[in-house]
Write an enzyme that holds these catalytic residues in place. Structure first.
Site, short mmCIF file in Angstrom:
data_model
loop_
_atom_site.label_atom_id
_atom_site.label_comp_id
_atom_site.label_asym_id
_atom_site.label_seq_id
_atom_site.Cartn_x
_atom_site.Cartn_y
_atom_site.Cartn_z
N HIS A 289 0.85 -1.19 0.00
CA HIS A 289 0.00 0.00 0.00
C HIS A 289 0.89 1.25 0.00
O HIS A 289 1.43 1.63 1.04
CB HIS A 289 -0.92 0.01 1.23
CG HIS A 289 -1.97 -1.03 1.21
ND1 HIS A 289 -3.02 -1.02 0.32
CD2 HIS A 289 -2.15 -2.13 1.98
CE1 HIS A 289 -3.80 -2.07 0.54
NE2 HIS A 289 -3.30 -2.76 1.54
N HIS B 149 -0.56 -6.63 -5.30
CA HIS B 149 -0.69 -7.88 -4.56
C HIS B 149 -0.05 -8.99 -5.36
O HIS B 149 -0.13 -9.00 -6.59
CB HIS B 149 -2.17 -8.19 -4.32
CG HIS B 149 -2.44 -9.64 -4.01
ND1 HIS B 149 -2.94 -10.52 -4.96
CD2 HIS B 149 -2.27 -10.36 -2.87
CE1 HIS B 149 -3.07 -11.72 -4.41
NE2 HIS B 149 -2.67 -11.66 -3.15
N ASN C 273 1.02 -13.46 -4.90
CA ASN C 273 0.95 -14.66 -4.07
C ASN C 273 1.41 -15.85 -4.90
O ASN C 273 1.03 -15.97 -6.06
CB ASN C 273 -0.49 -14.88 -3.59
CG ASN C 273 -0.67 -16.20 -2.87
OD1 ASN C 273 -1.10 -17.18 -3.47
ND2 ASN C 273 -0.34 -16.22 -1.59
N VAL C 274 2.26 -16.68 -4.33
CA VAL C 274 2.60 -17.96 -4.94
C VAL C 274 2.55 -19.01 -3.84
O VAL C 274 2.99 -18.77 -2.71
CB VAL C 274 3.99 -17.95 -5.63
CG1 VAL C 274 3.92 -17.21 -6.95
CG2 VAL C 274 5.06 -17.34 -4.74
N ARG C 275 2.02 -20.20 -4.16
CA ARG C 275 1.75 -21.15 -3.10
C ARG C 275 1.76 -22.58 -3.64
O ARG C 275 1.57 -22.82 -4.84
CB ARG C 275 0.41 -20.86 -2.43
CG ARG C 275 -0.75 -20.84 -3.41
CD ARG C 275 -2.03 -20.32 -2.79
NE ARG C 275 -3.13 -20.31 -3.74
CZ ARG C 275 -3.41 -19.30 -4.56
NH1 ARG C 275 -2.68 -18.21 -4.55
NH2 ARG C 275 -4.44 -19.38 -5.40
N HIS D 12 1.10 -5.68 -17.80
CA HIS D 12 0.62 -6.85 -18.52
C HIS D 12 1.68 -7.42 -19.46
O HIS D 12 1.67 -8.64 -19.73
CB HIS D 12 -0.68 -6.52 -19.25
CG HIS D 12 -1.87 -6.56 -18.35
ND1 HIS D 12 -2.55 -7.73 -18.07
CD2 HIS D 12 -2.48 -5.59 -17.63
CE1 HIS D 12 -3.54 -7.47 -17.23
NE2 HIS D 12 -3.51 -6.18 -16.94
N HIS E 35 -20.82 -7.51 -5.58
CA HIS E 35 -21.82 -6.63 -4.98
C HIS E 35 -21.67 -5.19 -5.47
O HIS E 35 -22.61 -4.39 -5.34
CB HIS E 35 -21.72 -6.68 -3.45
CG HIS E 35 -20.42 -6.21 -2.89
ND1 HIS E 35 -19.26 -6.92 -3.03
CD2 HIS E 35 -20.10 -5.08 -2.20
CE1 HIS E 35 -18.27 -6.27 -2.44
NE2 HIS E 35 -18.74 -5.15 -1.94
N GLY F 81 -7.04 -21.74 11.09
CA GLY F 81 -6.41 -21.36 12.35
C GLY F 81 -5.08 -20.66 12.16
O GLY F 81 -4.19 -20.74 13.02
#
Length: 303
Positions: free
Chosen positions: A98, A108, A110-112, A147, A177, A260
């Site tokens: 931010h 943002h 993310n790699v997982r 891109h 929404h 958790g």
């Protein structure tokens, strides 16, 4: 080698976290990341790194986690019922940046990697991740660059990969929404295992390795742009969309909370300051209105 190698994935992810933090510190030029190691009672833990009140980045979090559990949470089994009852192991790096200047976009990535196992059955594993960009003021130059780098991450794996995962990103980061995208997209992929382990791991690494090349030049180009109260106010208002998406739709947030995970690390993605206004609309013809008309819609940025 075509069998999952969790140690190799972990080594890569820890190195990626370190590289990203180092380059972001250099770009900020003032603040440094503070590390917070944590353990999860059910198994595993992580290494959270957070930078706050920097010259460029108001808040930046780059998290590594490696958690294990006896059963997959509902957020994972809802679209993969065959995972129910399996123990799991999940590793990943997730980050949200931010910036302070409204002309610098939020980003943002993310790699997982997940693997789910049970006695008498073959393991089920997959890779996922991607990166996406959320501007407050739109610049064609920045969107095209973002891109182009996203496509470059995909090209070695097939010409069809970028269009496929670009479309998935557009569809995933959409606030139903509100009826609007969160930003200008990028890449999103999940449940990737059809190429075999080695090639899938290679693709995950390519996405992770291309993130800084996509984001850092945009930050460098915009971070000194003068701004005033109007721009800052609009940035805080648009940050509300980021909060809404992460708390209502984001799979990673839901997985972390349901499994958790460590709440402080999971909610690190939320901005430090944000505003909501009742039924607000930008004035026609303004730069704020142009964000909605020209940028917050699916586009082919590379034509």
């Amino acid at each position: 080698m075509n069998q999952p190698d969790i140690a190799a994935v972990k080594t890569y992810l820890l190195g990626l976290q370190a590289r990203i933090c180092s380059e972001l510190e250099t770009e900020d030029g003032s603040a440094r990341f503070v590390e917070d190691a944590w353990e999860r009672p059910e198994g595993g833990g992580g290494r959270s790194r957070v930078l706050t009140e920097g010259a460029v980045f108001e808040q930046a979090g780059v998290n590594f986690s490696h958690v294990t559990g006896a059963a997959m949470p509902a957020s994972a089994t809802a679209h993969r019922p065959e995972l129910a009852g399996r123990r799991f192991e999940a590793l990943g790096v997730s980050l949200v940046i931010h910036p302070r200047n409204p002309y610098v976009p939020t980003s943002h990535a993310n790699v997982r990697f997940f693997i789910a196992e049970k006695e008498g059955a073959a393991p089920i594993w997959w890779f996922g991740g991607g990166f996406d960009l959320t501007p407050y003021y739109g610049f064609e130059e920045d969107a095209v660059h973002w891109h182009r780098i996203a496509r470059a991450a995909c090209v070695p794996f097939g010409e069809e990969v970028y269009p496929r995962y670009k479309q998935w990103c557009d569809e995933y980061f959409f606030l139903k929404h509100r009826g609007e995208p969160r930003g200008i997209g990028g890449l999103f992929f999940d449940d990737l295992n059809e190429w075999g382990y080695a090639r899938c791991f290679g693709y995950m690494k390519s996405v992770g390795d291309h993130y800084l090349a996509a984001y850092r030049p945009i930050v460098a180009r915009r971070k000194a742009t003068p701004f005033g109260e109007r721009e800052r106010d609009f940035q805080l208002y648009r940050r509300g969309r980021y909060v809404e998406f992460n708390l209502i739709y984001d799979r990673g947030t839901l997985f972390g909370l349901q499994s958790g995970g460590r709440t402080e690390s999971i909610l690190m993605s939320l901005p430090p300051l944000v505003k909501w206004r009742y039924n607000w609309r930008p004035e026609p013809g303004t730069d704020e209105a142009r964000l909605y008309s020209d940028f917050l819609r699916p586009r082919d940025w590379l034509v």
